[in-house]
Structures are given as structure tokens and as C-alpha cells.
Design an enzyme around this catalytic site. Structure first.
Site, short mmCIF file in Angstrom:
data_model
loop_
_atom_site.label_atom_id
_atom_site.label_comp_id
_atom_site.label_asym_id
_atom_site.label_seq_id
_atom_site.Cartn_x
_atom_site.Cartn_y
_atom_site.Cartn_z
CG ASN A 9 -1.81 1.25 1.26
OD1 ASN A 9 -1.36 2.36 1.00
ND2 ASN A 9 -3.06 1.07 1.63
CD GLU A 36 -4.64 4.76 0.95
OE1 GLU A 36 -5.18 5.77 1.41
OE2 GLU A 36 -4.10 3.89 1.66
CE1 TYR A 107 -6.76 0.60 1.04
CE2 TYR A 107 -7.88 2.01 -0.57
CZ TYR A 107 -7.31 1.83 0.68
OH TYR A 107 -7.32 2.86 1.59
CG ASP A 150 -4.48 -2.10 3.06
OD1 ASP A 150 -4.80 -2.83 4.03
OD2 ASP A 150 -4.52 -0.86 3.10
CG ASN A 152 -7.72 -1.45 5.34
OD1 ASN A 152 -6.96 -0.96 6.16
ND2 ASN A 152 -7.98 -0.87 4.19
CG ASP A 252 0.03 4.49 6.46
OD1 ASP A 252 0.09 4.12 5.27
OD2 ASP A 252 -1.03 4.90 6.97
CG HIS A 253 0.20 0.02 4.49
ND1 HIS A 253 -0.62 -1.05 4.81
CD2 HIS A 253 -0.58 1.12 4.57
CE1 HIS A 253 -1.83 -0.60 5.08
NE2 HIS A 253 -1.84 0.71 4.94
#
EC number: 3.1.11.2
Length: 262
Positions: A9, A36, A107, A150, A152, A252-253
Site C-alpha cells: 500500500n 491506494e 484494496y 491491503d 485492512n 505507513d505500510h
């Protein structure tokens, strides 16, 4: 032929193109799946990636949010895109390599802040998306396939920094974990990462909010690589490139890797 695959991501492919190029140069995966991307397809810096040795791309995008892309140095063909909910969101694309291996890049919606589908439409959307993924896995031929992205959701107790404290936090609630497990079972998927790294804390995401993300180490394993029979998962090939979370202007991944010999 062994194929090394990476999923990441990237949180804006245009903003973070320099670290995408850094990854391609230093790690040299055969295929890189991005989520993303936050870009229409025609705005993805394809020429930069082609110059780096990745001229083949399958992608779908929205302006400023969502977006998925598969970059490859191996020839591939577009294997279709799905929305899984009637939203128009670019959350899935698929590509097929000459070996016959199909790669599905996902995603999954994050789900907002409140884990209640009755009061939080974003969480209801997430659960609907997962239910449609499970239905797709039941009804379509996903043999010789890899599912990455991702998702999530951090499903296991050791996929989060504190199981007890996160039980009511979106991404680790029992209803999400159960929905993700149904996707896995209905499609006949295996969690490749945990097959290779069966024990211990394992994270792929650390919040930007932490002043020192590495020292605090309050992570979650939100990114996944799954495979069905025939994909030819190479045992022991998985890794998470934690260091990439500390690169300049990072996502942040962190990138997640695994290899396949279909």
C-alpha cells in the site's frame, strides 16, 4: 520459473514514486502490486517504472483516493477488474502471467472508525465488500491464483500489538475477522505469510500518529498474500520489509514479499 512478488500500500503512487523506484532497484521483485495509488491510470508515472525495467502494467484508479496497480517486468495480460460493491471504487485489478498464474490485487475498504454497520456506512460497506469477495471465491475459478493487497484486517491475535485493546477497534473486531476467514475458506485460499512465518508478532502497518513508530511498535498486519492450489508457493519465501517504513516520505505500510513457482 520462480516469480518473486511484492505487495505494498503505497499511499499515493505519484507522491511516493521515488521510494517505489528504490524498492524496484534494491529488491527487484518480478511483480509489484500497489494499493491506494490515489491516481487515475493515465496519471501513474508509467514511464519511470518502464525505465526501471517494469514496462507492463494493469491498473484501475480514482482521482485522489483508492486505486490499484500491478507492475511487472514479465509480460502479463489484463485479467479483469471488479468493484465488488456498486460504488465505482477502484479496489481490484487482476493480471495473468504467461505461466498461467493469475494475480488478484485488492484494496479492501478501511471501514471508518466505528465498528457498527447500523450507524457507520463505511463499516457496512466493508462487510458487504468482504461478503461479495467470499461469493466471488465460491463461484469463480480461482485455481492457480494469488490474492494480495491491503485487506485492512489483522486477523490473528499476534497480528496486532495488543489483541485485548484492539478487539473493538476497526481492523481487528471479531465480525471482520470472521468475514475475512469466510473469504479465505470459500475461495480455498492459504495465508502464505503465516504459512512461512507461523509464530510471533508480525506487522505491516504502523500509524503516522506515532512520534517514533519503530520504538512504539504498535503495528498491525493489514497486508496479505494468499494463494490457492497450483500457485506453487515457495516455502519460506515470505518477508516484510520493515525498513521501508522508515524511508524518506514513507507509506505507513511496509512491502510484503513471497515467491511462487507455478
Amino acid at each position: 520459473m520462480t516469480i518473486r512478488l511484492c505487495t505494498w500500500n503505497i499511499n499515493s503512487v505519484r507522491l511516493r514514486a521515488p521510494i517505489v523506484l528504490k524498492l524496484l532497484e534494491e529488491e527487484a521483485p518480478d511483480v509489484l502490486c500497489l494499493q491506494e495509488t490515489k491516481s487515475p491510470v493515465d496519471k501513474i508515472p508509467m514511464e519511470l517504472f518502464a525505465q526501471a525495467g517494469y514496462p507492463h502494467i494493469v491498473a484501475d484508479g480514482n482521482k485522489g483516493y483508492n486505486g490499484v496497480a500491478i507492475l511487472s517486468r514479465l509480460p502479463l495480460e489484463d485479467a479483469g477488474k471488479r468493484t465488488f460493491c456498486d460504488t465505482g471504487h477502484a479496489r481490484h485489478c487482476a493480471a495473468r502471467l504467461e505461466s498461467g498464474l493469475t494475480i488478484h490485487n485488492f484494496y479492501v475498504p478501511a471501514g471508518g472508525d466505528e465498528a457498527n454497520p447500523d450507524t457507520n456506512p463505511k463499516f457496512a460497506h466493508k462487510l458487504e465488500f468482504l461478503a461479495n469477495m467470499a461469493k466471488w471465491g465460491r463461484e469463480e475459478d480461482v485455481s492457480k491464483s494469488v490474492l494480495v493487497g491491503d485487506l485492512n484486517i489483522a486477523p490473528r491475535e499476534d497480528d496486532v500489538w495488543s489483541h485485548k485493546q484492539l478487539l473493538k477497534v476497526v481492523s481487528h473486531t471479531p465480525v471482520e475477522v470472521e468475514a475475512l476467514e469466510k473469504v479465505m475458506i470459500d475461495g480455498g485460499w492459504e495465508d502464505v505469510t503465516r504459512a512461512d512465518i507461523p509464530e510471533g508478532k508480525l506487522y505491516s502497518w504502523w500509524s503516522y500518529r506515532a512520534k517514533d513508530w519503530s520504538a512504539a511498535d504498535k503495528g498491525r498486519r493489514l497486508d496479505h498474500i494468499w494463494a490457492t492450489d497450483g500457485a506453487g508457493h515457495v516455502p519460506g519465501s515470505s518477508k516484510i520489509l520493515r525498513d521501508a517504513r522508515g524511508w524518506e516520505k514513507p507509506s505507513d505500510h511496509a512491502p510484503l514479499f513471497a515467491s511462487f513457482d507455478p
